[in-house]
Design an enzyme around this catalytic site. Structure first.
Site, PDB file in Angstrom:
ATOM      1  N   HIS A  20       4.663 -13.035  -1.637  1.00 39.39           N
ATOM      2  CA  HIS A  20       4.673 -11.586  -1.443  1.00 39.39           C
ATOM      3  C   HIS A  20       6.040 -11.109  -0.945  1.00 39.39           C
ATOM      4  O   HIS A  20       6.614 -10.155  -1.486  1.00 39.39           O
ATOM      5  CB  HIS A  20       3.579 -11.196  -0.448  1.00 39.39           C
ATOM      6  N   TYR A  77      10.600   3.331   7.391  1.00 38.49           N
ATOM      7  CA  TYR A  77      10.550   2.005   8.015  1.00 38.49           C
ATOM      8  C   TYR A  77      11.897   1.470   8.512  1.00 38.49           C
ATOM      9  O   TYR A  77      11.936   0.474   9.238  1.00 38.49           O
ATOM     10  CB  TYR A  77       9.895   0.989   7.071  1.00 38.49           C
ATOM     11  N   THR A  94      -0.131  -9.522   3.414  1.00 35.95           N
ATOM     12  CA  THR A  94      -0.623  -9.586   2.039  1.00 35.95           C
ATOM     13  C   THR A  94      -0.652 -11.012   1.527  1.00 35.95           C
ATOM     14  O   THR A  94       0.312 -11.768   1.667  1.00 35.95           O
ATOM     15  CB  THR A  94       0.273  -8.742   1.124  1.00 35.95           C
ATOM     16  N   ASP A 147      -0.099  -6.919  12.479  1.00 38.28           N
ATOM     17  CA  ASP A 147      -0.112  -7.360  11.083  1.00 38.28           C
ATOM     18  C   ASP A 147       1.141  -8.166  10.800  1.00 38.28           C
ATOM     19  O   ASP A 147       2.246  -7.765  11.180  1.00 38.28           O
ATOM     20  CB  ASP A 147      -0.191  -6.151  10.151  1.00 38.28           C
ATOM     21  N   THR A 173      -7.111   0.979   8.265  1.00 34.30           N
ATOM     22  CA  THR A 173      -7.153  -0.450   7.970  1.00 34.30           C
ATOM     23  C   THR A 173      -8.622  -0.837   7.901  1.00 34.30           C
ATOM     24  O   THR A 173      -9.354  -0.657   8.874  1.00 34.30           O
ATOM     25  CB  THR A 173      -6.448  -1.283   9.057  1.00 34.30           C
ATOM     26  N   TYR A 193       3.363 -10.949   7.923  1.00 30.80           N
ATOM     27  CA  TYR A 193       4.043 -10.885   6.624  1.00 30.80           C
ATOM     28  C   TYR A 193       4.277 -12.334   6.201  1.00 30.80           C
ATOM     29  O   TYR A 193       5.400 -12.793   6.100  1.00 30.80           O
ATOM     30  CB  TYR A 193       5.356 -10.127   6.844  1.00 30.80           C
ATOM     31  N   GLN A 239       6.115   4.902   3.679  1.00 27.95           N
ATOM     32  CA  GLN A 239       6.664   3.700   4.313  1.00 27.95           C
ATOM     33  C   GLN A 239       8.141   3.510   3.978  1.00 27.95           C
ATOM     34  O   GLN A 239       8.950   3.161   4.846  1.00 27.95           O
ATOM     35  CB  GLN A 239       5.856   2.475   3.858  1.00 27.95           C
ATOM     36  N   ASP A 274      -5.125  -3.707   4.321  1.00 28.03           N
ATOM     37  CA  ASP A 274      -4.123  -2.906   5.021  1.00 28.03           C
ATOM     38  C   ASP A 274      -3.599  -1.847   4.056  1.00 28.03           C
ATOM     39  O   ASP A 274      -2.580  -2.028   3.393  1.00 28.03           O
ATOM     40  CB  ASP A 274      -2.998  -3.822   5.518  1.00 28.03           C
ATOM     41  N   GLU A 309      -5.752  -8.997   2.649  1.00 29.89           N
ATOM     42  CA  GLU A 309      -5.379  -9.811   3.800  1.00 29.89           C
ATOM     43  C   GLU A 309      -6.604 -10.471   4.438  1.00 29.89           C
ATOM     44  O   GLU A 309      -7.754 -10.151   4.112  1.00 29.89           O
ATOM     45  CB  GLU A 309      -4.659  -8.952   4.842  1.00 29.89           C
ATOM     46  N   ARG A 366      15.640  -5.395  -3.402  1.00 31.57           N
ATOM     47  CA  ARG A 366      17.015  -5.865  -3.209  1.00 31.57           C
ATOM     48  C   ARG A 366      17.441  -6.735  -4.388  1.00 31.57           C
ATOM     49  O   ARG A 366      17.763  -7.918  -4.223  1.00 31.57           O
ATOM     50  CB  ARG A 366      17.144  -6.647  -1.892  1.00 31.57           C
ATOM     51  N   ARG A 411       3.174   3.680   0.155  1.00 33.68           N
ATOM     52  CA  ARG A 411       4.491   3.075  -0.059  1.00 33.68           C
ATOM     53  C   ARG A 411       5.625   4.097   0.007  1.00 33.68           C
ATOM     54  O   ARG A 411       6.724   3.766   0.455  1.00 33.68           O
ATOM     55  CB  ARG A 411       4.518   2.367  -1.417  1.00 33.68           C
ATOM     56  N   GLU A 438      -3.472  -3.886   0.345  1.00 33.52           N
ATOM     57  CA  GLU A 438      -2.944  -5.200   0.704  1.00 33.52           C
ATOM     58  C   GLU A 438      -4.125  -6.093   1.048  1.00 33.52           C
ATOM     59  O   GLU A 438      -4.845  -5.839   2.017  1.00 33.52           O
ATOM     60  CB  GLU A 438      -1.961  -5.109   1.877  1.00 33.52           C
ATOM     61  N   LYS A 441       1.216   3.143   7.311  1.00 36.31           N
ATOM     62  CA  LYS A 441       0.190   2.121   7.503  1.00 36.31           C
ATOM     63  C   LYS A 441      -0.941   2.568   8.434  1.00 36.31           C
ATOM     64  O   LYS A 441      -2.060   2.079   8.337  1.00 36.31           O
ATOM     65  CB  LYS A 441       0.824   0.866   8.112  1.00 36.31           C
ATOM     66  N   GLU A 469       3.173  -5.177  -6.236  1.00 33.09           N
ATOM     67  CA  GLU A 469       3.563  -6.413  -6.906  1.00 33.09           C
ATOM     68  C   GLU A 469       2.941  -6.519  -8.295  1.00 33.09           C
ATOM     69  O   GLU A 469       3.607  -6.901  -9.260  1.00 33.09           O
ATOM     70  CB  GLU A 469       3.114  -7.618  -6.088  1.00 33.09           C
TER      71      GLU A 469
END
Length: 402
Positions: free
Chosen positions: A124, A235, A337, A117, A248, A119, A231, A224, A192, A133, A228, A190, A244, A351
């Site tokens: 996104h 992660y 995503t 998968d 799927t 990104y 994760q 996907d 995709e 952040r 959260r 997600e 994850k 999001e």
């Protein structure tokens, strides 16, 4: 045109002919390769035998043998299927091989060899960077230099309609002193697009972007599912794992790459010059103009535009093999995503709700920050076809079980 009576605006006309695997009510244990045309499924192996054509690849119970045969065979088979459904002379032999879609069960259409998968949406990635952040650059320093990805779990790729059991795992909120264990409280989606590899490659040999259509058999929709909270705790430093790998979902129809010629577009302008093996400016553009819709409990919540994806599937294929990693028939790699610039084009609840700060309002008066037990998510997509037609991808659906 086809001799089969289907609406002129059907997204499953003769220009599409996606492949799947089905079983019929009269023989529920026998899986067969099918091709969708309108609201019917053509038993491809039976049709081949009926017209006296070779049927060995179409008599399989999975698409893998056909996918492994390579692009020349894919084009020959697609051409034959088109002829059988377009030429009135084939109607007496082929018509008995058509079954109503409502009377068949659809299965996972191929055996998944490996799952990767990516990104690839700048929108996104930027949104998640701003959420997690704040005050820093939203994109990581490597993001515009290479397609970031992770390896998923091939054994938990499931066909549309398979229920999704809420996963358990370790969770640790920022204010918690220590991690705890329990059911995920922040279950997400997600939206995709998946790309299915047909022809394999040799270990130690990179696959260039120019060979994309020689190896990729077709395209599907993909959800996907993401826990959260699990994760977020796991992660760092190696990336997604249990958050994850529990499920799927993919759509039951694989749209052949050749059906998407009219959907091809140039990717968005890039402000960082890619390294040579990822530089597609002088080659074939493999951006795709797919219109995706995401619904939650029957209410549309998003329309992610795939044409906005920064990294294309051809670049992703080149990147994941540039170190000599081989391709196998049945490899599945996903776009990551799909999100656009507007709020209603974001492809994940994290999001859409801005990490839970702005809940999604549903017509029944309820709201969602993340998925609740009993929620059903449905994703659909179409793409431009010839002569103003649309190419349909079917649905990828999943209901959350406790």
């Amino acid at each position: 045109m086809t001799w089969l009576a289907i609406p002129q605006d059907s997204p499953y006309g003769i220009h599409n002919l996606p492949y799947g695997v089905f079983s019929a009510n009269d023989q529920p244990g026998r899986r067969r390769i099918g091709v969708r045309i309108g609201d019917h499924v053509l038993d491809a192996g039976a049709a081949a035998r009926a017209v006296g054509a070779p049927s060995v690849l179409l008599d399989a119970d999975t698409l893998n043998p056909l996918m492994a045969a390579g692009r020349r065979t894919w084009r020959e088979v697609r051409g034959a299927l088109t002829e059988w459904l377009a030429d009135e002379a084939h109607r007496p032999a082929v018509a008995p091989c058509l079954l109503p879609l409502a009377e068949v069960e659809l299965h996972l259409p191929f055996e998944v060899a490996d799952y990767v998968d990516f990104y690839a949406s700048e929108h996104h990635a930027s949104n998640l960077g701003r959420i997690f952040r704040p005050g820093s650059e939203p994109l990581t320093p490597n993001w515009k230099h290479l397609p970031i990805g992770y390896h998923g779990r091939a054994g938990t790729v499931v066909v549309s309609g398979t229920p999704v059991v809420r996963p358990s795992g370790q969770r640790k909120a920022p204010a918690d002193a220590a991690p705890g264990f329990g059911k995920s409280r922040r279950l997400d989606i997600e939206a995709e697009v998946g790309f299915v590899v047909g022809a394999p490659s040799e270990l130690g040999t990179a696959v260039p972007m120019s060979a994309f259509r020689e190896h990729v058999f077709g395209v599907c929709l993909l959800n996907d599912w993401s826990a959260r909270d699990i994760q977020a705790w796991e992660y760092v430093p190696l990336g997604p794992f249990l958050g994850k790998s529990f499920a799927t979902s993919v759509s039951p129809w694989i749209v052949p790459l050749d059906a998407l010629e009219h959907a091809r577009v140039a990717p968005p302008a890039r402000d960082v010059e890619p390294l040579g093996y990822l530089d597609d400016r002088g080659g074939e553009p493999w951006g795709l103009d797919l219109a995706i819709e995401v619904s939650l409990n029957g209410h549309r919540i998003s329309r992610p535009p795939f044409a906005t994806m920064y990294w294309t599937a051809a670049q992703q294929l080149a990147h994941m093999t540039v170190n000599g990693a081989s391709l196998r028939t049945g490899d599945l790699f996903a776009s990551g995503t799909v999100s656009g610039p507007e709020v209603d084009t974001r492809g994940a609840l994290i999001e859409l709700t801005w990490n839970g700060e702005n809940p999604v309002k549903l017509p029944d008066g309820t709201t969602r920050t993340f998925l609740e037990d009993g929620d059903e998510v449905v994703m659909t997509a179409t793409a431009p076809g010839p002569d103003g037609s649309r190419i349909g991808f079917g649905e990828v659906t999943g209901r959350i079980l406790p």
